[in-house]
Scaffold this active site. Structure first.
Site, PDB file in Angstrom:
ATOM      1  N   THR A 123      36.268  32.965  39.501  1.00 41.84           N
ATOM      2  CA  THR A 123      35.207  32.727  38.515  1.00 41.84           C
ATOM      3  C   THR A 123      35.266  31.313  37.944  1.00 41.84           C
ATOM      4  O   THR A 123      34.231  30.680  37.699  1.00 41.84           O
ATOM      5  CB  THR A 123      35.322  33.747  37.369  1.00 41.84           C
ATOM      6  N   GLY A 391      37.105  43.578  38.097  1.00 41.85           N
ATOM      7  CA  GLY A 391      36.452  42.571  38.922  1.00 41.85           C
ATOM      8  C   GLY A 391      37.369  41.445  39.338  1.00 41.85           C
ATOM      9  O   GLY A 391      36.979  40.596  40.143  1.00 41.85           O
ATOM     10  N   VAL A 392      38.591  41.398  38.816  1.00 41.12           N
ATOM     11  CA  VAL A 392      39.646  40.416  39.130  1.00 41.12           C
ATOM     12  C   VAL A 392      39.118  38.990  39.258  1.00 41.12           C
ATOM     13  O   VAL A 392      39.612  38.202  40.061  1.00 41.12           O
ATOM     14  CB  VAL A 392      40.454  40.823  40.391  1.00 41.12           C
ATOM     15  N   CYS A 393      38.126  38.631  38.437  1.00 35.12           N
ATOM     16  CA  CYS A 393      37.573  37.262  38.404  1.00 35.12           C
ATOM     17  C   CYS A 393      37.129  36.772  39.776  1.00 35.12           C
ATOM     18  O   CYS A 393      37.353  35.617  40.136  1.00 35.12           O
ATOM     19  CB  CYS A 393      38.593  36.291  37.794  1.00 35.12           C
ATOM     20  N   SER A 394      36.524  37.684  40.553  1.00 36.31           N
ATOM     21  CA  SER A 394      36.015  37.310  41.871  1.00 36.31           C
ATOM     22  C   SER A 394      34.608  37.873  42.033  1.00 36.31           C
ATOM     23  O   SER A 394      34.396  38.840  42.763  1.00 36.31           O
ATOM     24  CB  SER A 394      36.937  37.846  42.974  1.00 36.31           C
TER      25      SER A 394
END
Length: 719
Positions: A123, A391-394
């Site tokens: 992100t 969402g694990v910043c992806s």
């Protein structure tokens, strides 16, 4: 097989270097974020034996700091095999700060920049598009098309803006690795007429377990961002490595901070002269976190002593990755259906898989329905399993893996789902993932214990047929064989309750029992207690699939229609929470069969506990799941649906001590469609003839007779 060799020494020195983790399974942030005890001890000794000062001063402690910082800078460049004549290293707060620094330079260019980023980007990298004149997200096919000469941008912009291409060396979502040669290929394919192409490489995930070699002839990225804590565990710092041929990007940078300029003129004339000796002097604004930078030198030497080389870590984690990924892949329900849907590449024994030690997956039940992340995380926390979900910043990676369209993601946001974190049961597709990542301090025990955890809670070893569903709820009619055992109110949210003494009549208000929890009717809202649509008893098949031992699924809640909405206090989910003593007894029997200790009724924080009257025929445990209406004394109550539970039931209401039970056993015996239920919500429901004509508010007391006036059992069996 040397590329997949387990380092057995890790088991011993992790217990020695990090004793706090002896009872934990650490599968988050590549396991490399564990800070060894010897590193911290060495750093503490250095800080208490040597005086360091602000490197911008001329004192001896300050000059000592400046000298050590220069040494650390060189040591880090050597660690990444970067020639100091070709690269400069800038200390930043974290990898994100490094990305922002590159963006700051790119946006200051006379014509600005256009931005292309790979869909696996973090992100923090995606955010660079907001400063660009134009941006595009590329998958692997899109990158290959660009390498073949096809312009990825829709239309030409005015002027000749520079082009910034960003991608990850390794996806932090699923571990997939991408060619480090992409930057070189782009530059080789660049024509003289095209704008300048610069490449930003996010190597934070890759460098945690693999050797980043900037001296490789195929490596040509202009900017590289890394997180040192992901490699060494400590300190919490990032670095930006800049190829010297790309330093001119920062020449137009407008902002300057303390320590980055040789002269500043203020007043009528405003002018400044930036430092010109090196790039890092111009970019490292203000006082450097010099104590943290000095810790890096200790971290490098400790890391080398414990693990040898990055190649050894790579071999170790590749071995564990195969064990974990194959173990999850092989989990099967009794009907043969897979337990895990894995998004990472599944390895085999014949071929080397070019994937980092990151396994991302979601869980399905035996019917193929998704298990919610919230329920998984509750159990993982209780079992001291350290993983990441959501969402694990992806954003683009998650959307691609889960086939989420933009309209679906916007709908999820409107439904209260934030960054892939579901607020309940998945419907037709997940909104996030479970991510398990391995690193230098990960062990075979971590993998095996996690697989045992998965089998314990998520593998359905028996699939019950309709005839195998447990005994029917006996039709005991409306005989007065139940009574109120205890009444409790909770004046202060999340604190212990006040037990109403026997013989004291307690007022029942529309929003719940008086003093529960100390608000008035004006501070209320509509009841939100309701069964989800996928739990409704639309037909016999849904009842047959109940996983509860010996009873059908909880009933459809009349509050689903909200024909007569009830008021509740802002801090509650429904006016009244009720449990049955027989259900608590059954639950405790199950807990004690596995060697656990029985729990008190108080942990369920119920307002009313109902028990069988002395000498009367007992209702079976969990019968309340099928009740629709009861009366207490002369007052009627409508049941609103089963109560969804969390880890709060594991807190002793007297001592505040937290333990694993009863949530662990509830998760095995009372989980329906990914949610754990125990007890039921209800509200006062006055009859048409009597109660609503009575000017006095109703009251109840311990010992009042309880009658079940309506239950769903017969209706369900007639369908």
């Amino acid at each position: 097989m040397a590329r997949f060799q387990y380092n057995s020494a890790v088991e011993g020195f992790r217990d020695q270097e990090y004793p706090a983790l002896q009872d934990s399974v650490y599968l988050d942030h590549a396991g490399s974020t564990l800070c060894s005890k010897s590193l911290v001890d060495a750093f503490a000794k250095e800080m208490t034996s040597v005086l360091y000062g602000n490197p911008h001063s001329g004192s001896l402690p300050s000059q000592h700091s400046a000298s050590k910082i220069d040494e650390v800078r060189v040591h880090l460049l050597n660690f990444f095999k970067a020639d100091p004549d070709q690269y400069d290293l800038v200390f930043v707060a974290n990898a994100t700060a490094g990305v922002k620094m590159v963006v700051e330079g790119m946006r200051s260019l006379p014509e600005g920049y256009v931005f292309a980023y790979h869909q696996a980007c973090h992100t923090s990298v995606v955010g660079a598009r907001e400063e660009a004149r134009q941006s595009v997200c590329l998958d692997n096919v899109g990158v290959q098309s660009w390498l073949s000469g096809e312009n990825p941008f829709k239309s030409a912009t005015s002027g000749t803006p520079a082009t910034l291409f960003a991608y990850s060396a390794q996806s932090h979502m699923d571990g997939r690795r991408y060619p480090l040669s992409w930057a070189k290929q782009l530059k080789e394919n660049q024509t003289q007429s095209s704008s300048r192409i610069l490449t930003l490489l996010d190597a934070a995930s890759f460098s945690a377990t693999s050797q980043l070699d900037l001296s490789h002839p195929q490596f040509a990225a202009d900017f590289v961002v890394l997180s040192l804590y992901k490699i060494f565990g400590f300190p919490d710092l990032g670095v930006l490595i800049v190829r010297r041929s790309a330093e001119s990007v920062f020449n137009q940078r407008k902002y300057f901070g303390g320590g980055t300029v040789d002269m500043v003129v203020c007043g009528d004339e405003q002018w400044h002269s930036p430092k010109s000796y090196s790039l890092h002097e111009r970019l490292e604004d203000g006082t450097l976190p010099f104590h943290s930078i000095l810790a890096v030198d200790i971290a490098i030497s400790t890391h080398r002593r414990l693990f040898g080389s990055m190649d050894q870590i790579s071999s170790h984690t590749a071995y564990l990755y195969r064990e974990l990924c194959n173990g999850l892949h092989n989990l099967r329900h009794a009907n043969g259906n897979s337990v895990c849907h894995i998004y990472s590449e599944i390895p085999n024994d014949e071929a080397y898989v070019e994937t980092g030690p990151v396994v991302s997956f979601n869980i399905r039940d035996s019917r193929g329905l998704w298990i919610g992340l919230a329920e998984f995380e509750k159990l993982a926390i209780l079992r001291k399993m350290h993983l990441r979900t959501g969402g694990v910043c992806s954003p683009a990676g998650i959307a691609s893996a889960l086939d989420l369209q933009p309209w679906e993601m916007k709908r999820n946001l409107s439904a209260g789902i934030r960054c892939g974190e579901d607020n309940g049961r998945f419907t037709n597709k997940p909104s996030g993932i479970v991510r398990a990542s391995l690193g230098a301090m990960s062990t075979r025990s971590d993998v095996s214990r996690f697989l045992v955890f998965m089998k314990e809670f998520f593998v359905e070893e028996t699939i019950k047929m309709p005839s195998q569903i447990g005994p029917e709820v006996k039709n005991v009619g409306t005989t007065s064989n139940l009574q109120v055992k205890t009444i409790c109110v909770y004046p202060i949210k999340s604190c212990s309750g006040y037990i109403v003494p026997p013989g004291v009549r307690w007022e029942v208000r529309p929003e719940g029992l008086a003093w529960d929890p100390g608000g008035r009717g004006a501070s209320s809202r509509l009841s939100k207690a309701r069964m989800q649509k996928h739990q409704r008893l639309e037909n016999a098949q849904s009842w047959q699939l109940s996983p509860f031992p010996g009873v059908p699924s909880p009933p459809d809640s009349d509050s689903e229609q909200q024909s007569q909405p009830g008021k509740i206090l802002l801090s509650n989910e429904s006016p009244i929470l009720m449990i049955c003593a027989s259900s608590v007894d059954m639950l405790n029997q199950t807990i004690m069969k596995t060697g656990g200790s029985a729990v008190e009724e108080a942990v369920f924080r119920a307002n009313i506990v109902i028990e069988t009257s002395p000498g009367q025929q007992s209702w079976p445990a969990y019968s309340e799941d099928m009740w629709r209406r009861i009366s207490i004394g002369n007052h009627g109550f409508k049941l609103l649906g089963a109560c969804q539970r969390c880890q709060m039931v594991c807190v002793d209401q007297t001592t505040g001590e937290r333990r694993q039970e009863p949530f662990v056993t509830l998760a095995k015996t009372r989980r329906l469609n990914g949610k754990v239920y125990f007890g039921t919500h209800m509200r006062h429901d006055p009859s048409e003839q009597g109660e609503e004509l009575d000017a006095l508010r109703p009251t109840i007391e311990v010992g009042d007779v309880v009658m079940v006036e309506d239950k769903a059992t017969d209706t369900c069996r007639e369908r």
